[in-house]
Design an enzyme around this catalytic site. Structure first.
Site, short mmCIF file in Angstrom:
data_model
loop_
_atom_site.label_atom_id
_atom_site.label_comp_id
_atom_site.label_asym_id
_atom_site.label_seq_id
_atom_site.Cartn_x
_atom_site.Cartn_y
_atom_site.Cartn_z
N ARG A 320 -29.45 -60.74 44.89
CA ARG A 320 -30.07 -59.85 43.92
C ARG A 320 -29.30 -59.98 42.60
O ARG A 320 -28.07 -60.10 42.59
CB ARG A 320 -30.05 -58.39 44.40
CG ARG A 320 -31.09 -58.07 45.46
CD ARG A 320 -32.48 -58.11 44.87
NE ARG A 320 -33.52 -57.81 45.85
CZ ARG A 320 -34.20 -58.70 46.57
NH1 ARG A 320 -33.89 -59.97 46.43
NH2 ARG A 320 -35.13 -58.34 47.40
N GLU A 349 -35.68 -59.34 35.51
CA GLU A 349 -36.56 -60.45 35.87
C GLU A 349 -37.94 -60.16 35.28
O GLU A 349 -38.49 -59.10 35.55
CB GLU A 349 -36.65 -60.60 37.38
CG GLU A 349 -35.35 -61.06 38.01
CD GLU A 349 -35.45 -61.33 39.51
OE1 GLU A 349 -36.54 -61.12 40.08
OE2 GLU A 349 -34.44 -61.73 40.10
N HIS A 368 -36.69 -66.78 40.54
CA HIS A 368 -36.76 -66.04 41.81
C HIS A 368 -37.82 -66.66 42.74
O HIS A 368 -38.81 -66.02 43.09
CB HIS A 368 -37.07 -64.56 41.56
CG HIS A 368 -36.65 -63.69 42.72
ND1 HIS A 368 -36.32 -62.38 42.57
CD2 HIS A 368 -36.51 -63.96 44.05
CE1 HIS A 368 -35.99 -61.85 43.74
NE2 HIS A 368 -36.10 -62.80 44.66
#
Length: 403
Positions: A320, A349, A368
């Site tokens: 994370r 993000e 991601h």
């Protein structure tokens, strides 16, 4: 043979008489009406089990006009479908399951690959019984209030759940489904790919070819760092951490160090050594962060952390973004404190295109995509859909979050 009407489908009703007992055999657990027996007039609860003896069914009253299993508390009458809201387009494997849930729910969805705007999300969840969300959707008290008292289940298409405000969810008695295990292999593969790309400077090599900088073979052109004979440190040797370690060991890794809350029994498979975090940081040539985001791990990788690393070490994070202090990481990369970093997760993000980290050749940032294989995303969508439907019907979710 008598026939039951199942929300538009004709199904055979098999029954046998044994000491005044009638056994109802249903192919599925959906809302059903029947007039085949005078003592069985009305509606059958959508939660009743597949085989249900009549003497275990309880007729409430002609006014209420339904039959339900006495052990079940929630009931649904025909024509009153439960509302489900999906915050994004999901792979067809999940939509197929939801669209086949005839008589259970009606589905509305934000029909885009892009995140639903917050204002639209708050509108969309109003009156919803179930919510299927992504890790980019913040599920907090404001959203739960907008949804109202009908909301009984939240299914997130992710293994992480730090986007869910669990205290507020628990207070309302809402169940939560998530998707652990199914993305382990894909995430481990991506992490290894990111490590290799970062350590061997693959993005720089691609750019050199495209830009015409590849003029000839040079002895020290784009030299990087290899895994053979190295020490690798894994922070968080859980499912994904172990999967990463298994894939790295065949490259000739000499030592595998790991840190976390407890020792892991299966660490022996990769000759893993449980060490204090400071030891792992100072002795590792490659550090892979694969822990969950908790109050203890938030900001774990900061200036003090990077200052203990070798200046030839490579840092990889696929857990994370909030585990890393990105300002401190930038300083470590530009000062030569560490050699390189590879990130599949960031804060926020997406990472703004003008972020300082994106100016560095020794920092590889991915959007991601740890679980981004067609098969994995399909399985995630299907599991999310099953979690949602089981939660709506009071059943056992395939993967329910305990909190």
């Amino acid at each position: 043979m008598a026939v039951m009407q199942l929300v538009g489908y004709q199904l055979p009703l098999k029954h046998t008489h044994k000491e005044e007992e009638l056994h109802i055999v249903l192919p599925c657990t959906s809302v059903v009406s029947s007039s085949c027996h005078s003592d069985f007039a009305g509606y059958l609860c959508y939660q009743c089990v597949v085989v249900q003896p009549l003497h275990k069914l309880h007729v409430v009253s002609p006014e209420e006009d339904f039959v339900h299993c006495g052990s079940l508390s929630r009931m649904q009458t025909i024509g009153k479908l439960m509302k489900v809201y999906i915050t994004r387009r999901i792979p067809p494997e999940g939509m197929k399951i939801l669209s086949s849930a005839t008589g259970v729910c009606e589905v509305s969805m934000w029909d885009s690959d892009e995140p639903v705007p917050r204002t639209e999300l708050l509108k969309g969840v109003q009156g919803a019984h179930g919510l299927l969300c992504m890790l980019s959707d913040k599920i907090d008290a404001e959203l739960l209030d907008a949804a109202g008292p009908n909301l009984k289940v939240i299914s997130t298409m992710s293994v992480g759940f730090d986007h869910l405000i669990l205290d507020a969810i628990k207070k309302r008695g809402i169940r939560v489904g998530y998707t652990p295990d199914v993305l382990t292999d894909a995430t481990a593969e991506l992490t290894v790919a990111l490590l290799l790309a970062t350590a061997r400077r693959l993005p720089e090599g691609v750019e050199a070819v495209k830009n015409g900088d590849w003029t000839s073979w040079k002895p020290l052109m784009l030299c990087g760092y290899g895994l053979s004979g190295s020490t690798v440190g894994v922070i968080g040797l859980g499912r994904i951490g172990m999967a990463i370690a298994r894939r790295l060991m065949p490259f000739g890794v000499k030592r595998l160090l790991y840190s976390g809350r407890t020792t892991k029994a299966d660490a022996a498979e990769v000759s893993g050594e449980f060490v204090p975090l400071d030891t792992l940081v100072s002795e590792s040539d490659f550090i892979v962060v694969s822990c969950s985001l908790t109050p203890e791990t938030q900001g774990l990788c900061d200036k003090a952390f990077f200052s203990k690393m070798k200046n030839t070490a490579v840092f990889i994070n696929s857990s994370r973004g909030a585990v890393v202090n990105q300002e401190d990481l930038y300083e470590a990369l530009t000062s030569g404190q560490i050699a390189a970093a590879g990130l599949d997760v960031t804060t926020p993000e997406p990472l703004p295109t003008n972020h300082p980290l994106l100016t560095l050749n020794n920092c590889v940032v991915l959007p991601h995509i740890g679980s981004a294989t067609y098969s994995t995303r399909g399985v995630m969508a299907a599991l999310s859909a099953r979690n949602l439907l089981e939660g709506l019907q009071g059943g056992e979710m395939p993967s329910e979050l305990a909190f």
